[in-house]
Enzyme design. Structure first.
Site, PDB file in Angstrom:
ATOM      1  N   TYR A  90       0.886  -1.177   0.000  1.00 46.43           N
ATOM      2  CA  TYR A  90       0.000   0.000   0.000  1.00 46.43           C
ATOM      3  C   TYR A  90       0.921   1.224   0.000  1.00 46.43           C
ATOM      4  CZ  TYR A  90      -4.211   2.571   1.549  1.00 46.43           C
ATOM      5  OH  TYR A  90      -5.267   3.440   1.648  1.00 46.43           O
TER       6      TYR A  90
ATOM      7  N   ARG B 130      -5.389  10.129 -11.321  1.00 49.57           N
ATOM      8  CA  ARG B 130      -4.753  10.860 -10.190  1.00 49.57           C
ATOM      9  C   ARG B 130      -4.317   9.808  -9.185  1.00 49.57           C
ATOM     10  NH1 ARG B 130      -5.080  10.171  -5.316  1.00 49.57           N
ATOM     11  NH2 ARG B 130      -7.024  11.036  -4.561  1.00 49.57           N
TER      12      ARG B 130
ATOM     13  N   LYS C 220      -5.394  -1.667  -2.700  1.00 50.59           N
ATOM     14  CA  LYS C 220      -6.591  -1.415  -1.878  1.00 50.59           C
ATOM     15  C   LYS C 220      -7.298  -2.742  -1.581  1.00 50.59           C
ATOM     16  CE  LYS C 220      -6.804   3.201  -1.617  1.00 50.59           C
ATOM     17  NZ  LYS C 220      -7.055   4.029  -0.432  1.00 50.59           N
TER      18      LYS C 220
ATOM     19  N   GLU D 220     -11.636   4.839  -7.089  1.00 54.26           N
ATOM     20  CA  GLU D 220     -10.375   5.213  -6.439  1.00 54.26           C
ATOM     21  C   GLU D 220      -9.483   6.000  -7.391  1.00 54.26           C
ATOM     22  OE1 GLU D 220      -9.831   3.995  -3.063  1.00 54.26           O
ATOM     23  OE2 GLU D 220      -8.360   5.618  -3.191  1.00 54.26           O
ATOM     24  N   ASP D 221      -8.961   7.079  -6.901  1.00 51.76           N
ATOM     25  CA  ASP D 221      -7.944   7.865  -7.595  1.00 51.76           C
ATOM     26  C   ASP D 221      -8.353   8.300  -9.005  1.00 51.76           C
ATOM     27  OD1 ASP D 221      -6.691   7.518  -5.216  1.00 51.76           O
ATOM     28  OD2 ASP D 221      -4.831   6.698  -6.023  1.00 51.76           O
TER      29      ASP D 221
ATOM     30  N   ASP E 196     -13.838   6.509  -2.588  1.00 54.50           N
ATOM     31  CA  ASP E 196     -13.008   6.438  -1.384  1.00 54.50           C
ATOM     32  C   ASP E 196     -12.284   7.757  -1.118  1.00 54.50           C
ATOM     33  OD1 ASP E 196     -11.637   5.202   0.748  1.00 54.50           O
ATOM     34  OD2 ASP E 196      -9.936   4.790  -0.562  1.00 54.50           O
ATOM     35  N   ASP E 197     -11.799   8.408  -2.175  1.00 51.37           N
ATOM     36  CA  ASP E 197     -11.014   9.631  -1.966  1.00 51.37           C
ATOM     37  C   ASP E 197     -11.876  10.775  -1.444  1.00 51.37           C
ATOM     38  OD1 ASP E 197      -8.396   8.708  -3.012  1.00 51.37           O
ATOM     39  OD2 ASP E 197      -9.651   8.306  -4.751  1.00 51.37           O
TER      40      ASP E 197
ATOM     41  N   ASN F 167      -0.186  11.614  -0.105  1.00 48.32           N
ATOM     42  CA  ASN F 167       0.597  10.397  -0.346  1.00 48.32           C
ATOM     43  C   ASN F 167       1.277  10.456  -1.710  1.00 48.32           C
ATOM     44  OD1 ASN F 167      -0.373   9.047   2.030  1.00 48.32           O
ATOM     45  ND2 ASN F 167      -2.326   8.843   0.997  1.00 48.32           N
TER      46      ASN F 167
ATOM     47  N   ASN G 132      -5.266   7.817   7.272  1.00 48.16           N
ATOM     48  CA  ASN G 132      -5.406   7.244   5.925  1.00 48.16           C
ATOM     49  C   ASN G 132      -6.769   6.579   5.828  1.00 48.16           C
ATOM     50  OD1 ASN G 132      -5.159   5.142   3.745  1.00 48.16           O
ATOM     51  ND2 ASN G 132      -3.172   6.138   3.564  1.00 48.16           N
TER      52      ASN G 132
HETATM   53  N1  LIG Z   1      -4.509  10.229   3.576  1.00 45.52           N
HETATM   54  C1  LIG Z   1      -5.515   9.805   2.842  1.00 45.52           C
HETATM   55  O1  LIG Z   1      -6.298   8.921   3.238  1.00 45.52           O
HETATM   56  C2  LIG Z   1      -5.753  10.390   1.491  1.00 45.52           C
HETATM   57  C3  LIG Z   1      -4.822  11.213   0.915  1.00 45.52           C
HETATM   58  N2  LIG Z   1      -5.069  11.729  -0.325  1.00 45.52           N
HETATM   59  C4  LIG Z   1      -4.010  12.540  -0.909  1.00 45.52           C
HETATM   60  O2  LIG Z   1      -4.464  13.853  -1.093  1.00 45.52           O
HETATM   61  C5  LIG Z   1      -3.805  14.421  -2.200  1.00 45.52           C
HETATM   62  C6  LIG Z   1      -4.820  15.153  -3.048  1.00 45.52           C
HETATM   63  O3  LIG Z   1      -5.792  14.272  -3.556  1.00 45.52           O
HETATM   64  P1  LIG Z   1      -7.032  14.853  -4.402  1.00 45.52           P
HETATM   65  O4  LIG Z   1      -7.789  15.834  -3.606  1.00 45.52           O
HETATM   66  O5  LIG Z   1      -7.786  13.716  -4.932  1.00 45.52           O
HETATM   67  O6  LIG Z   1      -6.242  15.568  -5.576  1.00 45.52           O
HETATM   68  P2  LIG Z   1      -6.712  16.718  -6.529  1.00 45.52           P
HETATM   69  O7  LIG Z   1      -5.757  16.752  -7.649  1.00 45.52           O
HETATM   70  O8  LIG Z   1      -8.175  16.556  -6.804  1.00 45.52           O
HETATM   71  O9  LIG Z   1      -6.533  18.059  -5.655  1.00 45.52           O
HETATM   72  C7  LIG Z   1      -5.320  18.648  -5.327  1.00 45.52           C
HETATM   73  C8  LIG Z   1      -5.603  20.032  -4.789  1.00 45.52           C
HETATM   74  O10 LIG Z   1      -4.401  20.589  -4.285  1.00 45.52           O
HETATM   75  C9  LIG Z   1      -4.298  21.926  -4.728  1.00 45.52           C
HETATM   76  N3  LIG Z   1      -2.899  22.325  -4.793  1.00 45.52           N
HETATM   77  C10 LIG Z   1      -1.975  21.970  -5.736  1.00 45.52           C
HETATM   78  N4  LIG Z   1      -0.823  22.613  -5.493  1.00 45.52           N
HETATM   79  C11 LIG Z   1      -1.009  23.366  -4.390  1.00 45.52           C
HETATM   80  C12 LIG Z   1      -0.201  24.257  -3.663  1.00 45.52           C
HETATM   81  N5  LIG Z   1       1.076  24.483  -4.024  1.00 45.52           N
HETATM   82  N6  LIG Z   1      -0.726  24.877  -2.586  1.00 45.52           N
HETATM   83  C13 LIG Z   1      -1.987  24.638  -2.207  1.00 45.52           C
HETATM   84  N7  LIG Z   1      -2.814  23.802  -2.852  1.00 45.52           N
HETATM   85  C14 LIG Z   1      -2.331  23.176  -3.930  1.00 45.52           C
HETATM   86  C15 LIG Z   1      -4.953  21.938  -6.089  1.00 45.52           C
HETATM   87  O11 LIG Z   1      -5.337  23.258  -6.447  1.00 45.52           O
HETATM   88  C16 LIG Z   1      -6.126  21.018  -5.841  1.00 45.52           C
HETATM   89  O12 LIG Z   1      -7.178  21.774  -5.299  1.00 45.52           O
HETATM   90  C17 LIG Z   1      -3.056  13.292  -2.899  1.00 45.52           C
HETATM   91  O13 LIG Z   1      -1.698  13.379  -2.581  1.00 45.52           O
HETATM   92  C18 LIG Z   1      -3.630  12.046  -2.289  1.00 45.52           C
HETATM   93  O14 LIG Z   1      -2.670  11.021  -2.179  1.00 45.52           O
HETATM   94  C19 LIG Z   1      -6.223  11.510  -1.006  1.00 45.52           C
HETATM   95  C20 LIG Z   1      -7.168  10.682  -0.485  1.00 45.52           C
HETATM   96  C21 LIG Z   1      -6.972  10.024   0.789  1.00 45.52           C
HETATM   97  C1  LIG Z   2      -4.988   6.959   0.423  1.00 49.11           C
HETATM   98  C2  LIG Z   2      -5.575   7.341  -0.831  1.00 49.11           C
HETATM   99  O1  LIG Z   2      -6.641   6.884  -1.175  1.00 49.11           O
HETATM  100  C3  LIG Z   2      -4.905   8.291  -1.679  1.00 49.11           C
HETATM  101  O2  LIG Z   2      -3.857   8.817  -1.317  1.00 49.11           O
HETATM  102  O3  LIG Z   2      -5.418   8.535  -2.773  1.00 49.11           O
HETATM  103 MG   LIG Z   3      -7.034   7.163  -3.210  1.00 44.93          MG
END
Ligand SMILES: NC(=O)C1=CN([C@@H]2O[C@H](COP(=O)(O)OP(=O)(O)OC[C@H]3O[C@@H](n4cnc5c(N)ncnc54)[C@H](O)[C@@H]3O)[C@@H](O)[C@H]2O)C=CC1
Ligand SMILES: CC(=O)C(=O)O
Ligand SMILES: [Mg+2]
Length: 603
Positions: free
Chosen positions: A129, A182, A200, A271-272, A294-295, A445, A490
């Site tokens: 993962y 993504r 996953k 997912e993603d 999930d996201d 991540n 997470n």
């Molecule tokens: N810990 C967890 O369980 C999860 C973590 N994530 C992580 O969250 C991150 C984002 O995922 P999504 O929202 O789906 O991506 P996304 O691409 O939909 O959104 C990214 C956002 O970040 C903003 N952004 C980009 N550069 C930036 C900067 N320099 N300053 C401020 N904002 C900025 C963008 O404008 C956009 O609004 C990924 O790295 C993903 O791995 C996502 C889902 C679950």
């Molecule tokens: C953990 C997860 O779903 C993500 O980073 O997209």
């Molecule tokens: Mg995800």
């Protein structure tokens, strides 16, 4: 078959789990070498002699029978040797070597694979993962040896209804689907994103005890906009730009119809997907199919549980959640999902309107603070845009540091995908937080995309912070015997329970109420004492227990909403008569646990 519930309790000691109790039989339609080459049934040298006779295996294996426990130890010894032999090598090389040895076992003997995964989840989750799965996706075309899961491409339009029958298993319970647009914070990885559904679903087996014979990782290859991949001659996906608009949706529609036709009760986890399609597909399918994103939804539930934990960590009552100032950096599917759920929670707790509930939340994206002044305001972010009068001294597009200095938030949440943007200056500014225990959630991540490291957070923001990250970090040694605790925020703490609870409830939809129940269950999982020590989330070692509780909460909510149709001979009536404890027990009883079952050939 495989329902070896009594083996499931994760608190059992290892020796007890290698119990001599005889598990129920498993029906197999193959014989001879075909069984050895099928990882679902293969036991390697573990086939007893009687079984070798029955299944036509005599002579196809060395004569000695090796027990499951010996095989387990042999694998772990090889793994430890690999660790020793790769010491001092570059991190990525070591990570991929570890992934390879696990993947080879996965390809050969699933029972043993899942047993070592479950028993060593803290050590192996970071390999199958996040973070290593990200590296695997980036290198997928080179690492590819054997296919896993199904691939539906834009070229398969019109064929999906028949293609779905190419999947060899009769029954499928859980599907994780991506279009690779993504992948974690790594962007568009096209077909290489298949590693995410695989990872996953491994977590589904490990945490929720979903039977691995009934999982299906799926890649919808609609092209890629990643120029490097398009130019890579080894790239295994369609070398064309991504489909857009109706052309894109028609591919996803066809896939969803095909899945539903063959397995009407299967649950589909999206997912993603890039944000626009994440939201659009969720709206499009959530009232029609048993699915969730999930996201957006899993992450929101996990983050909300953590946000509620930060209030408790300060020793304040939960009702003070409405007073928490929370800055969310990242206005994508994850960030907006979190805001949406958190605002709803405040409105519910306080009994105020959602508009009033929004006042404590601040949203920042790549162009800075999101306000109503923005010329090209994204409609999805618009509900959280600040009006200028509410953010005096902060203009449209104010930077993270400006916002943190002015707002002095209780919590700073990172879901931007941008590694290191919580830099020294930002972290130092968090020392001025109005909270007695400022919280920093660097949730992006994989590890290199985390907004800050755990060590930097404790170093710059102070030792009294609460810290959480999306990918695992080691606890931080603060000197004098003090330890900075690292939480892993997470969605793995929720999606397995959401899927399992929905599955066993037999609900045809996954509602907001079911997701809310999941989040509340996770929020209340930690004791007061743990939370006061900054432990907001459980250890990954208790993920089966967490999942049983979350699954029960989801199932009970489905019953309460009148949506549960039940499964097999446990219908709505039986489910509705179960107490909370009985529901948890029912969930546990339905978790698959890896032991070698006697294989019986169907005549
Ligand atoms: N810990 C967890 O369980 C999860 C973590 N994530 C992580 O969250 C991150 C984002 O995922 P999504 O929202 O789906 O991506 P996304 O691409 O939909 O959104 C990214 C956002 O970040 C903003 N952004 C980009 N550069 C930036 C900067 N320099 N300053 C401020 N904002 C900025 C963008 O404008 C956009 O609004 C990924 O790295 C993903 O791995 C996502 C889902 C679950
Ligand atoms: C953990 C997860 O779903 C993500 O980073 O997209
Ligand atoms: Mg995800």
């Amino acid at each position: 078959m495989w329902n070896l519930a009594r083996f499931a309790a994760s608190s059992l000691s290892r020796s007890r789990r290698f119990s001599t109790a005889i598990p129920g039989p498993c029906i197999v339609r193959k014989r001879g070498a075909d069984i050895l080459h099928d990882p679902w049934f293969n036991k390697d040298t573990g086939f007893p002699l009687t079984e070798r006779d029955r299944l036509g295996l005599r002579g196809l294996l060395p004569p000695r029978v090796i027990s499951f426990e010996q095989q387990y130890d042999r694998f772990m010894n090889s793994y430890r040797s690999l660790e020793k032999n790769t010491q001092g090598q570059p991190d990525n090389f070591v990570a991929l070597s570890k992934w390879r040895i696990l993947n080879r076992l996965h390809d050969r003997n699933e029972t043993l694979y899942y047993r070592v995964l479950i028993d060593n989840i803290e050590e192996f989750a970071p390999i199958i993962y996040t973070p290593t799965v990200g590296l695997v996706c980036q290198n997928y075309s080179g690492l590819f040896r054997r296919p896993r899961g199904m691939y539906f491409s834009a070229k398969d339009k019109g064929e999906m209804m028949s293609m779905i029958y190419n999947w060899p298993a009769q029954k499928v319970d859980m599907i994780v689907l991506t279009d690779g647009s993504r992948i974690l914070g790594l962007g568009d990885l096209g077909v290489q994103g298949i590693g995410i559904p695989i990872g996953k679903l491994d977590m589904y087996v490990a945490a929720a005890g979903i039977n691995p014979q009934r999982i299906l990782p799926v890649m919808l290859d609609v092209g890629t906009n990643n120029q490097m991949l398009l130019e890579d001659r080894l790239y295994l996906g369609l070398r064309q730009p991504r489909l857009e608009g109706d052309e894109y949706l028609s591919v996803v529609d066809e896939f969803m119809e095909a899945v539903h036709a063959r397995w009407p009760k299967a649950i589909v986890q999206f997912e993603d997907f890039q944000m626009k399609w994440a939201f659009e597909t969720l709206q499009r399918y959530r009232k029609k199919f048993c699915m969730f994103n999930d996201d957006i939804q899993g992450t929101a539930g996990v983050a909300l549980a953590g946000l509620l934990g930060t209030v408790r960590a300060e020793g304040r009552p939960l009702s003070d959640f409405m007073k928490q100032k929370i800055v969310v950096v990242g206005a994508g599917s994850a960030g907006l999902g979190v805001l949406d759920m958190a605002v709803q929670a405040v409105a519910r707790m306080v009994g105020c309107s959602e508009t009033a509930a929004k006042s404590q939340f601040f949203l920042i994206d790549k162009d800075g603070l999101v306000t109503t002044e923005r010329s090209n305001l994204d409609p999805a972010a618009a509900p959280f845009a600040k009006s200028p009068k509410d953010v005096e001294g902060l203009g449209e597009g104010a930077s993270i540091i400006e916002v943190v200095k002015k707002v002095k938030p209780h919590v700073l949440v990172g879901l931007s995908g941008v590694g290191g943007i919580f830099n020294e200056e930002v972290l130092k500014a968090m020392r001025e937080s109005v909270s007695t225990k400022p919280a920093i959630f660097a949730m992006s991540n994989p590890t290199m995309n985390a907004e800050c490291t755990a060590a930097d957070a404790f170093k710059h923001a102070g030792e009294n912070i609460v810290f959480a990250s999306g990918s695992p970090f080691q606890n931080v040694d603060l000197g004098d015997g003090k330890v900075g605790h690292v939480n892993q925020a997470n969605n793995m703490y929720l999606f397995p329970g959401i899927g399992l609870g929905a599955l066993l409830s037999g609900a045809r939809l996954i509602t907001d109420g079911m997701l809310q129940a999941a989040s509340e269950c996770l929020a209340s999982y930690m004791t007061e004492e743990e939370v006061l020590k900054g432990m907001l989330y459980p250890s990954i070692n208790s993920i089966r227990n967490v999942t049983a509780e979350v699954g029960a909460a989801v199932l009970r909510e489905a019953v309460a909403e009148g949506l549960a149709e039940g499964r097999d001979d446990i219908g709505f009536k039986e489910l509705s008569l179960m107490s909370k404890e009985e529901t948890v027990e029912y969930i546990r009883d339905n978790m698959w646990y890896p032991v070698y079952s006697p294989l019986v050939r169907e005549k």
